[in-house]
Design an enzyme around this catalytic site. Structure first.
Site, PDB file in Angstrom:
ATOM      1  N   GLU A   1      -8.597   4.298   5.119  1.00  0.00           N
ATOM      2  CA  GLU A   1      -8.458   3.720   3.770  1.00  0.00           C
ATOM      3  C   GLU A   1      -8.594   4.841   2.749  1.00  0.00           C
ATOM      4  O   GLU A   1      -9.607   5.528   2.697  1.00  0.00           O
ATOM      5  CB  GLU A   1      -9.557   2.670   3.525  1.00  0.00           C
ATOM      6  CG  GLU A   1      -9.472   1.448   4.432  1.00  0.00           C
ATOM      7  CD  GLU A   1      -8.404   0.458   4.008  1.00  0.00           C
ATOM      8  OE1 GLU A   1      -7.787   0.639   2.938  1.00  0.00           O
ATOM      9  OE2 GLU A   1      -8.169  -0.508   4.769  1.00  0.00           O
TER      10      GLU A   1
ATOM     11  N   GLU B   1       0.864  -1.190   0.000  1.00  0.00           N
ATOM     12  CA  GLU B   1       0.000   0.000   0.000  1.00  0.00           C
ATOM     13  C   GLU B   1       0.894   1.231   0.000  1.00  0.00           C
ATOM     14  O   GLU B   1       1.236   1.792   1.035  1.00  0.00           O
ATOM     15  CB  GLU B   1      -0.961  -0.082   1.185  1.00  0.00           C
ATOM     16  CG  GLU B   1      -1.813  -1.342   1.089  1.00  0.00           C
ATOM     17  CD  GLU B   1      -2.752  -1.565   2.268  1.00  0.00           C
ATOM     18  OE1 GLU B   1      -2.838  -0.680   3.142  1.00  0.00           O
ATOM     19  OE2 GLU B   1      -3.394  -2.627   2.300  1.00  0.00           O
TER      20      GLU B   1
ATOM     21  N   HIS C   1      -3.904   3.460   4.998  1.00  0.00           N
ATOM     22  CA  HIS C   1      -3.925   2.280   4.117  1.00  0.00           C
ATOM     23  C   HIS C   1      -4.502   2.623   2.750  1.00  0.00           C
ATOM     24  O   HIS C   1      -5.156   3.647   2.583  1.00  0.00           O
ATOM     25  CB  HIS C   1      -4.825   1.183   4.720  1.00  0.00           C
ATOM     26  CG  HIS C   1      -4.275   0.542   5.936  1.00  0.00           C
ATOM     27  ND1 HIS C   1      -3.818  -0.747   5.959  1.00  0.00           N
ATOM     28  CD2 HIS C   1      -4.096   1.022   7.190  1.00  0.00           C
ATOM     29  CE1 HIS C   1      -3.382  -1.054   7.174  1.00  0.00           C
ATOM     30  NE2 HIS C   1      -3.543   0.009   7.949  1.00  0.00           N
TER      31      HIS C   1
HETATM   32 ZN   LIG Z   1      -4.023  -2.141   4.431  1.00  0.00          ZN
END
Ligand SMILES: [Zn+2]
Length: 330
Positions: free
Chosen positions: A215, A59, A151
């Site tokens: 995220e 990531e 992330h």
């Molecule tokens: Zn992740």
């Protein structure tokens, strides 16, 4: 000096463990992939801030965001007024652009690493110790412990940017924090319903930090990220570092979801009834079959339920999917 390149190379110079900048800012390499930056005492905000990235090694965008921030601290372009711990979670996996080497690091915190023997188990133990040292400093009455674990996801998402709020037994969700996340371009917050092995649950539960798994969009390779997609979060983090953020913005249009069902795979007859490439937060009307197992069926109970993180090939006994529904906080 690139924080990221040095971390990936694995050979940071022991003799340069401490750098003192012209304005008195101290930058310490605590461990490979871990930098602690401290402003001069008299201009310090009271917050204790952790910004982590690369807990999953593939990531890359969050690591590139953090790398640019650290470079700007070194050059003096970004004024540092808060003590910050920057963490690149899994350098070895990042070097290989792999999610992990042996185990998913983000399942191993809160001591869960003790049952494993892998590079990630060792790393979780090391990071717990470093975080413990960082948060052991006495917190001033006007200070807050903060942790944003950044992330990106493999699966596409109907809501591209979302945050997972770790389980809080007292459900004392912070609307000031959710307001800040909205300002960072986050479109939804998912309120967890139980403890877990994530890094953000660890800092939240052990140290009472305002912690989030954030995220930010889709996984890409190093150098292939469209950094314009991360401007809002980059600004938000820089404002925190320069002590310009005072958490006064209330949440406005950000969506809040609660977990209504944790779907566990119990037998080999388990099946998910969603497309392989279905996006996170796909919305369903009431009555749709999402998962089935021996003696079990999950059908959506109300209009507007959505699923997140579906994986059917988990071992029996593990979570295969979360079903969430809109909710609100006080
Ligand atoms: Zn992740």
């Amino acid at each position: 000096m690139s924080f990221l390149q040095t971390t990936l190379s694995g050979n940071f110079d022991q003799s340069e463990r401490l750098t003192i900048l012209g304005d008195g800012t101290e930058i310490r390499w605590i461990e490979n992939g871990v930098l602690r930056v401290s402003p001069k005492t008299e201009i310090k905000s009271s917050n204790q801030l952790i910004i982590s990235s690369g807990v999953h090694g593939n990531e890359t965008a969050p690591m590139e965001i953090v790398d640019a921030i650290v470079s700007d601290i070194y050059s003096g372009a970004l004024s540092l007024k808060t003590e910050v711990l920057f963490i690149i979670g899994n350098p070895e996996a990042a070097r290989n652009q792999q999610r992990f080497i042996d185990d998913n690091l983000n399942r191993l915190f809160s001591g869960k690493h003790e049952k494993f023997d892998s590079p990630e188990a060792k790393r979780a133990q090391v990071l717990e110790k470093i975080v413990g040292d960082f948060y052991s400093a006495v917190l001033a009455p006007d200070g807050q412990r903060l942790h944003y674990d950044l992330h990106t996801a493999i699966r596409g998402s109907e809501l591209e940017k979302f945050a997972v709020y770790p389980y809080l037994p007292d459900q004392n969700w912070s609307s000031a924090q959710i307001g800040f996340l909205e300002q960072c371009g986050i479109q939804a917050v998912l309120l967890s319903s139980q403890p877990s092995g994530t890094f953000s649950y660890y800092t939240s539960n052990e140290y009472d930090a305002h912690s989030f798994t954030v995220e930010l969009g889709k996984v890409r390779k190093f150098g292939e990220n469209d950094m314009s997609r991360f401007i809002a979060v980059d600004h938000g983090l820089r404002d925190l570092i320069s002590a310009k953020e005072s958490f006064v913005n209330k949440p406005n249009s950000i969506k809040i979801f609660a977990v209504v069902e944790e779907v566990i795979k119990k037998t080999d007859r388990f099946q998910l009834h969603v497309e392989d490439d279905a996006k996170n937060f796909t919305e369903f009307p009431k009555g749709v079959l999402l998962a089935s197992d021996e003696g079990y069926e999950y059908r959506t109970r109300i209009d507007g339920e959505r699923f997140v993180f579906p994986i059917s090939n988990v071992p029996c006994g593990q979570r295969a999917m979360l079903v969430v529904a809109p909710t609100f906080i006080e």
